[in-house]
Write a protein that holds these residues in place. Structure first.
Motif, short mmCIF file in Angstrom:
data_model
loop_
_atom_site.label_atom_id
_atom_site.label_comp_id
_atom_site.label_asym_id
_atom_site.label_seq_id
_atom_site.Cartn_x
_atom_site.Cartn_y
_atom_site.Cartn_z
N SER A 30 -8.61 -4.32 -1.46
CA SER A 30 -10.04 -4.16 -1.13
C SER A 30 -10.91 -4.71 -2.26
O SER A 30 -10.42 -4.93 -3.37
CB SER A 30 -10.39 -2.68 -0.91
N GLU A 31 -12.18 -4.89 -1.95
CA GLU A 31 -13.10 -5.40 -2.98
C GLU A 31 -13.21 -4.41 -4.15
O GLU A 31 -13.26 -4.82 -5.31
CB GLU A 31 -14.48 -5.65 -2.36
N GLU A 32 -13.24 -3.12 -3.83
CA GLU A 32 -13.34 -2.11 -4.89
C GLU A 32 -12.12 -2.18 -5.82
O GLU A 32 -12.25 -2.10 -7.04
CB GLU A 32 -13.44 -0.69 -4.29
N ILE A 33 -10.96 -2.30 -5.23
CA ILE A 33 -9.74 -2.38 -6.04
C ILE A 33 -9.78 -3.63 -6.93
O ILE A 33 -9.45 -3.59 -8.11
CB ILE A 33 -8.47 -2.38 -5.13
N LEU A 34 -10.21 -4.75 -6.37
CA LEU A 34 -10.22 -5.99 -7.14
C LEU A 34 -11.19 -5.91 -8.33
O LEU A 34 -10.88 -6.36 -9.43
CB LEU A 34 -10.58 -7.18 -6.24
N THR A 35 -12.34 -5.29 -8.10
CA THR A 35 -13.30 -5.13 -9.20
C THR A 35 -12.70 -4.26 -10.29
O THR A 35 -12.78 -4.56 -11.48
CB THR A 35 -14.62 -4.51 -8.67
N ARG A 36 -12.05 -3.19 -9.85
CA ARG A 36 -11.44 -2.27 -10.82
C ARG A 36 -10.33 -2.95 -11.63
O ARG A 36 -10.28 -2.83 -12.85
CB ARG A 36 -10.88 -1.05 -10.07
N ILE A 37 -9.44 -3.68 -10.95
CA ILE A 37 -8.32 -4.27 -11.70
C ILE A 37 -8.81 -5.39 -12.63
O ILE A 37 -8.23 -5.59 -13.69
CB ILE A 37 -7.16 -4.73 -10.78
N ALA A 38 -9.88 -6.07 -12.24
CA ALA A 38 -10.42 -7.13 -13.13
C ALA A 38 -11.01 -6.49 -14.39
O ALA A 38 -10.77 -6.95 -15.51
CB ALA A 38 -11.47 -7.94 -12.40
N PHE A 39 -11.77 -5.41 -14.19
CA PHE A 39 -12.34 -4.71 -15.34
C PHE A 39 -11.22 -4.20 -16.26
O PHE A 39 -11.26 -4.40 -17.48
CB PHE A 39 -13.21 -3.53 -14.85
N SER A 89 -15.73 -10.08 -6.11
CA SER A 89 -15.27 -8.77 -6.59
C SER A 89 -14.65 -8.88 -7.99
O SER A 89 -14.91 -8.04 -8.86
CB SER A 89 -14.20 -8.20 -5.66
N LEU A 90 -13.86 -9.92 -8.20
CA LEU A 90 -13.23 -10.11 -9.51
C LEU A 90 -14.28 -10.44 -10.57
O LEU A 90 -14.25 -9.89 -11.69
CB LEU A 90 -12.17 -11.22 -9.44
N VAL A 91 -15.21 -11.32 -10.22
CA VAL A 91 -16.26 -11.70 -11.17
C VAL A 91 -17.08 -10.47 -11.56
O VAL A 91 -17.41 -10.29 -12.74
CB VAL A 91 -17.17 -12.82 -10.58
#
Ligand SMILES: [Zn+2]
Length: 340
Positions: free
Chosen positions: A77-86, A124-126
């Motif tokens: 999910s977008e939330e997961i991708l943002t979290r793992i990038a951070f 999401s990653l950015v």
């Protein structure tokens, strides 16, 4: 010489050029989100490690493929991708990394995730990276990966996506198994990306194969690669070593990865020291720290222990990595005093 261990080496300021964001999920996060994405965790820690981690030399790709598939499935999910990038940035920062290049394959993350597309994945990653850059004093750049094993029209779609987002991608990379997917197949799309202003790196010369040095030469001449992911098999061919040195090509060397994938049977056989001493531009990288359960400092520890690389060698490798980083000079120069 005083022995150095990863906990000493963590404090050393580092530049990392080769780390797969989609294979850098923090272990505790992986265990937390896996059940939410349809994976049933094994009841024991050992069983859970078997599901996701590669900590022993691979016997063959088939025996570990399910681990990559499990690790991919959690990128849901977008939330997961943002979290793992951070978290990937945070973990790198805590390991002493001040200049970090992360790479990912939009096609790898998109597979099996109908709710995601290239745009959603990338934004999401950015977002996660931007959050990390606000919190941690570090420079971060993102590289877009073309998977060799996908059909050419898919590769073209990835390259067009990277060109359309060249404000948030610093470079284009080519990855996956080289045998049967030689550089010349990708000449047109890589030259197109280069003309559009993207910098070029390519995974090449990683696995043991007599053709590997020629693939490295072709990646440089045909794809326009300025850096090579791995490239370690050029040790088989003095002429290609000369070529790489004269062209001032930087190798993104990943020692633990090379051992776990059995590019070399033992750490002792790994050519990092010979490459470095022969004047080739060598950098040290972690590749897939999530799946290997490693840090970049662990790679430093290995080459210190096995090949007696010294703090002066590490300083040199980081200076090379600083110079070869595709992140803008303006961004990099905020950190120049830590490396020179
Ligand atoms: Zn890689």
């Amino acid at each position: 010489m005083q022995k150095l261990y990863s906990h000493n080496l963590r404090h050393l300021p580092k530049v990392e050029l080769h780390r797969h964001l989609d294979c850098s999920v923090r272990w505790s996060t992986l265990l937390e989100i896996a059940p939410q994405t349809g994976i049933t965790l094994a009841p024991t820690l050992q069983g859970q490690k078997e599901q996701f981690l590669i900590t022993q030399p691979m016997k063959d790709l088939g025996s570990v493929l399910h681990k990559f598939l499990n690790a991919q499935q959690v990128l849901a999910s977008e939330e997961i991708l943002t979290r793992i990038a951070f978290e990937a940035c945070e973990d790198a920062f805590n390991d002493g990394i001040r200049i970090l290049e992360l790479r990912y394959a939009p096609t790898f993350i998109e597979d099996g995730h109908a709710n995601l597309n290239f745009d959603k994945i990338h934004s999401s990653l950015v977002k996660g990276i931007e959050m990390a850059k606000k919190k941690f004093h570090m420079a971060v750049g993102l590289i877009c990966i073309v998977q060799r094993v996908k059909p050419l029209p898919v590769a073209e779609r990835v390259v067009d996506f990277a060109i359309d987002h060249k404000d948030s991608f610093i470079a284009l990379d080519l990855a996956d198994n080289e045998n049967g997917f030689e550089p010349k197949n990708f000449e047109n799309i890589f030259q197109k990306a280069k003309k559009a202003g993207l910098r070029i790196t390519a995974h090449s010369g990683e696995t043991p194969d007599n053709q590997a040095p020629q693939w490295v030469r072709d990646s440089i001449e045909i794809l326009g690669a300025e850096r090579i992911g791995h490239g370690v098999q050029i040790i088989r061919d003095l002429a290609v070593m000369d070529f790489v040195r004269e062209r001032k090509i930087t190798l993104e060397v990943c020692p633990i990865s090379n051992y776990l994938t059995q590019a070399f049977k033992t750490y002792e056989e790994h050519p990092i020291k010979d490459l470095l001493r022969s004047g080739i531009r060598v950098t040290i990288n972690s590749d897939d720290p999530g799946i290997f359960a490693t840090t970049l400092s662990d790679d430093y520890e290995v080459v210190h222990r096995v090949h007696q690389l010294t703090p002066a060698d590490f300083r040199r490798c980081n200076q090379i990595a600083f110079e070869a980083s595709f992140i803008s000079d303006k961004e990099k120069n905020k950190f120049v005093s830590e490396f020179f």
